[in-house]
Enzyme design. Structure first.
Site, PDB file in Angstrom:
ATOM      1  N   GLY A   1      49.745  43.043  46.056  1.00  0.00           N
ATOM      2  CA  GLY A   1      48.694  43.213  45.058  1.00  0.00           C
ATOM      3  C   GLY A   1      47.365  42.629  45.493  1.00  0.00           C
ATOM      4  O   GLY A   1      47.006  42.621  46.688  1.00  0.00           O
ATOM      5  N   SER A   2      46.633  42.077  44.541  1.00  0.00           N
ATOM      6  CA  SER A   2      45.226  41.721  44.765  1.00  0.00           C
ATOM      7  C   SER A   2      45.006  40.555  45.718  1.00  0.00           C
ATOM      8  O   SER A   2      43.858  40.295  46.102  1.00  0.00           O
ATOM      9  CB  SER A   2      44.550  41.424  43.420  1.00  0.00           C
ATOM     10  OG  SER A   2      44.479  42.602  42.643  1.00  0.00           O
TER      11      SER A   2
END
Length: 645
Positions: free
Chosen positions: A375-376
């Site tokens: 993810g981020s």
């Protein structure tokens, strides 16, 4: 000799009275020793006897040569097997220690003392037989009687703290049988379950075992061995691994089956010794004759782990995991300057001193074995690719209006419409739209090349058993949706250890210090993978993430500048797509940001109470890193907050 025989024949010395009366045989020929034919027959007979004798003597000499010279060693070995045996002398397994030489795994010497009712009864009846059958030897009888008196079960019961009634029951001595009757004695001997093995003392120290074994009691046997003991089991269980029985060892030895125990099995195990022992008629060892092969103790393995941090990390992961009702949680602390792993733990865990608690789930070292879409937390490397391309600077503005973007029929959104933002805001607000625009403006391999440069897609140098390598696949130019998702951490697989290594490289000013878990490992050379100015500018941008307005204010530490990045990603549904109600939370942080010393990465899988990383794992980072900075006396780089009176 033959001349004397001929002379005797002529003198009639061998002629019987019967022959004197009847000189003719039944065939009408002369008979008796005096005949010429009789002499020739006797001479041939003697020759035959001598030849046979010489042949037999030659065969005996040849056989003796074969047994005593040509094949002497073989038969000597066969004879030795009857009275000697080779016993394996188990080597001492080396310790596993932390960086401060505190023991994490030790081998404790233990002993098991057992009793064979069958052997005891057999010895008892044999002594009585000798006494009864040798009345003419009072000295022998006295010695046997003394040995019989020393076989009092009350003495053994007192030393082993066991009921004498139980001992009498299992030995079942019958003084009424005829001990001279071998069949009767055999029928009276204990048989069936427990007749050859009754534990008296199980897994006790050698000192306690000696209280029984020194009695020299018939039927009592002592087995000495080492048992692995882990002083701090739960925080270290998945890292250290455990011991399991070696199926290829005829004596049922143990070997490392997972973790550090398995990875360094050769160094820890050493080499077993071999000792030649003298046996009695019952195959019991009497004494050691000589050392055949020396025992070589195993070497100690010193880890880079700090057991203080390890315990703290585990307790914080456990607290957060329980609070969030998560599936599991894991984390790592890494020394930026060396790449040494200072702490690495996973919850839930198990007691490695009691493998009955172990399951397929709680034995996994999640930080090293499990791969996931991060993810981020991958956005700083998207920014790194942008800066490295020369098309962007830290102040370049990116238009994220209207807060979403359509790519190949898919809509990629931000939480809010951020408008025109720079790189720092991209990281602070975790903009998917800005990351997508950067990726689509660069060559198709720009993002994945930067990810590989920071170690994603390859195993770390830890060489941990079963470690995951992750997966980074470069999309084609027309695969715009994949190019977009890669920029914010979807469409690739990584381990938490790879995330920790990558953030450590950023914190080290763009220098990759390979991760290491042991102090004795030959470190791989460090290498520069990014310009120092660019790396430190990204670290500076990430400071805004832990400041007011960022996604991880809970990671901030009073007195220190902290840089970091959150990652909240959806969990993959095995049936296809992603779950809409299951998330994975990751936080990677650097402290102090002005002169990075430590990196911490934390992950909580499927939290059920809160779903954002800033609320679940950022506080874990805060609690662990605050104590780590204190333990390592890292200087403050930010004024402390004053408390209003």
């Amino acid at each position: 000799m033959f001349d004397r025989l001929k002379k005797n024949e002529e003198q009639g010395a061998y002629t019987s009275v019967k022959n004197l009366k009847n000189k003719r045989g039944f065939l009408g020929k002369a008979s008796g020793a005096s005949s010429r034919g009789g002499f020739e027959q006797d001479k041939n007979r003697f020759r035959t006897i001598w030849v046979i004798a010489l042949v037999i003597l030659g065969l005996l000499i040849a056989r003796a040569y074969y047994l005593q010279v040509a094949n002497a060693q073989f038969y000597q070995d066969k004879g030795d097997e009857l009275i000697t045996s080779v016993r394996t002398q188990k080597s001492y397994r080396g310790m596993i220690t932390d960086r401060n030489n505190l023991p994490l795994a030790v081998s404790a010497p233990l002993a098991t003392v057992s009793f064979s009712p069958h052997d005891y009864a057999r010895e008892y009846y044999e002594l009585k037989r000798i006494i009864i059958t040798n009345p003419e030897s009072p000295q022998l009888v006295a010695r046997m009687q003394k040995r019989l008196d020393n076989m009092d079960l009350t003495t053994l019961a007192a030393a082993a703290n066991i009921s004498v009634t139980e001992l009498k029951k299992v030995t079942a001595i019958d003084d009424s049988i005829d001990v001279t009757d071998e069949a009767a004695v055999k029928a009276a001997l204990p048989s069936g379950a427990g007749s050859h093995y009754l534990p008296l003392l199980n897994k006790v120290t050698p000192e306690i075992a000696q209280s029984v074994s020194t009695l020299d009691f018939p039927g009592v046997y002592e087995k000495n061995f080492f048992q692995r003991y882990y002083p701090q089991p739960q925080p270290n269980s998945q890292l250290l691994g455990f011991m399991g029985q070696n199926v290829s060892d005829p004596e049922g030895g143990y070997e490392g089956r997972a973790g550090i125990e398995r990875q360094y099995e050769t160094e820890l195990a050493g080499d077993d010794g071999k000792v030649l022992v003298l046996k009695d008629a019952k195959q019991n060892s009497l004494k050691e004759i000589k050392q055949i092969e020396p025992e070589i103790p195993g070497k100690d393995v010193a880890l880079t782990i700090d057991s203080r941090l390890q315990y703290l990390l585990y307790k914080e992961l456990e607290k957060a995991g329980r609070l969030q009702k998560a599936r599991w949680s894991t984390g790592m602390i890494v020394d930026v300057q060396t790449g040494e792993v200072l702490a690495l733990s996973t919850w839930p865990s198990f007691n490695s001193n009691n493998l009955n608690e172990m399951t397929g789930e709680n034995q996994r070292n999640r930080a090293l074995l499990d791969v996931f879409e991060p993810g981020s937390v991958m956005k700083p490397f998207t920014v790194a690719a942008a800066l490295d391309s020369g098309k962007y600077t830290a102040t370049t503005l990116i238009d994220t209006n209207p807060g979403s973007i359509r790519v190949r029929g898919y809509t990629i959104r931000d939480h809010n419409n951020l408008g025109m933002i720079n790189m720092g805001t991209l990281l602070q607000k975790s903009s998917n739209v800005a990351s997508t625009k950067i990726a689509l403006s660069l060559p198709p391999d720009a993002i994945t090349n930067m990810q590989r440069q920071f170690g994603f897609g390859s195993k770390t140098p830890l060489q941990f058993p079963g470690e995951g390598s992750g997966l980074v696949v470069t999309p084609k130019e027309k695969e715009t949706s994949r190019r977009a998702t890669l920029s914010y951490g979807y469409g690739l697989e990584a381990t938490l250890a790879q995330v920790a290594q990558a953030y450590s490289a950023l914190a080290a000013g763009g220098v990759m210090h390979p991760l290491t878990l042991t102090k004795d490992d030959k470190l791989q050379p460090s290498k520069r993978i990014m310009a120092h100015e660019q790396a430190m500018s990204i670290v500076q941008m990430m400071e805004s993430v832990t400041e007011p307005g960022g996604t991880a204010k809970g990671a901030a530490i009073d007195g220190y500048r902290v840089a970091g990045k959150t990652g909240t990603s959806r969990r993959v549904n095995p049936k296809g797509g992603y779950y809409t109600d299951q998330y994975r939370n990751v936080f990677a942080g650097i402290a102090p940001a002005s002169n990075p010393r430590l990196v911490g990465v934390m992950l909580i899988e499927d939290p059920r109470v809160q779903i954002y990383a800033g609320l679940t794992v950022a506080p874990v980072f805060h609690n662990v890193m605050k104590e780590a900075l204190r333990l390592y006396n890292v200087p403050l780089d930010k004024p402390l907050k004053t408390i209003a009176q």
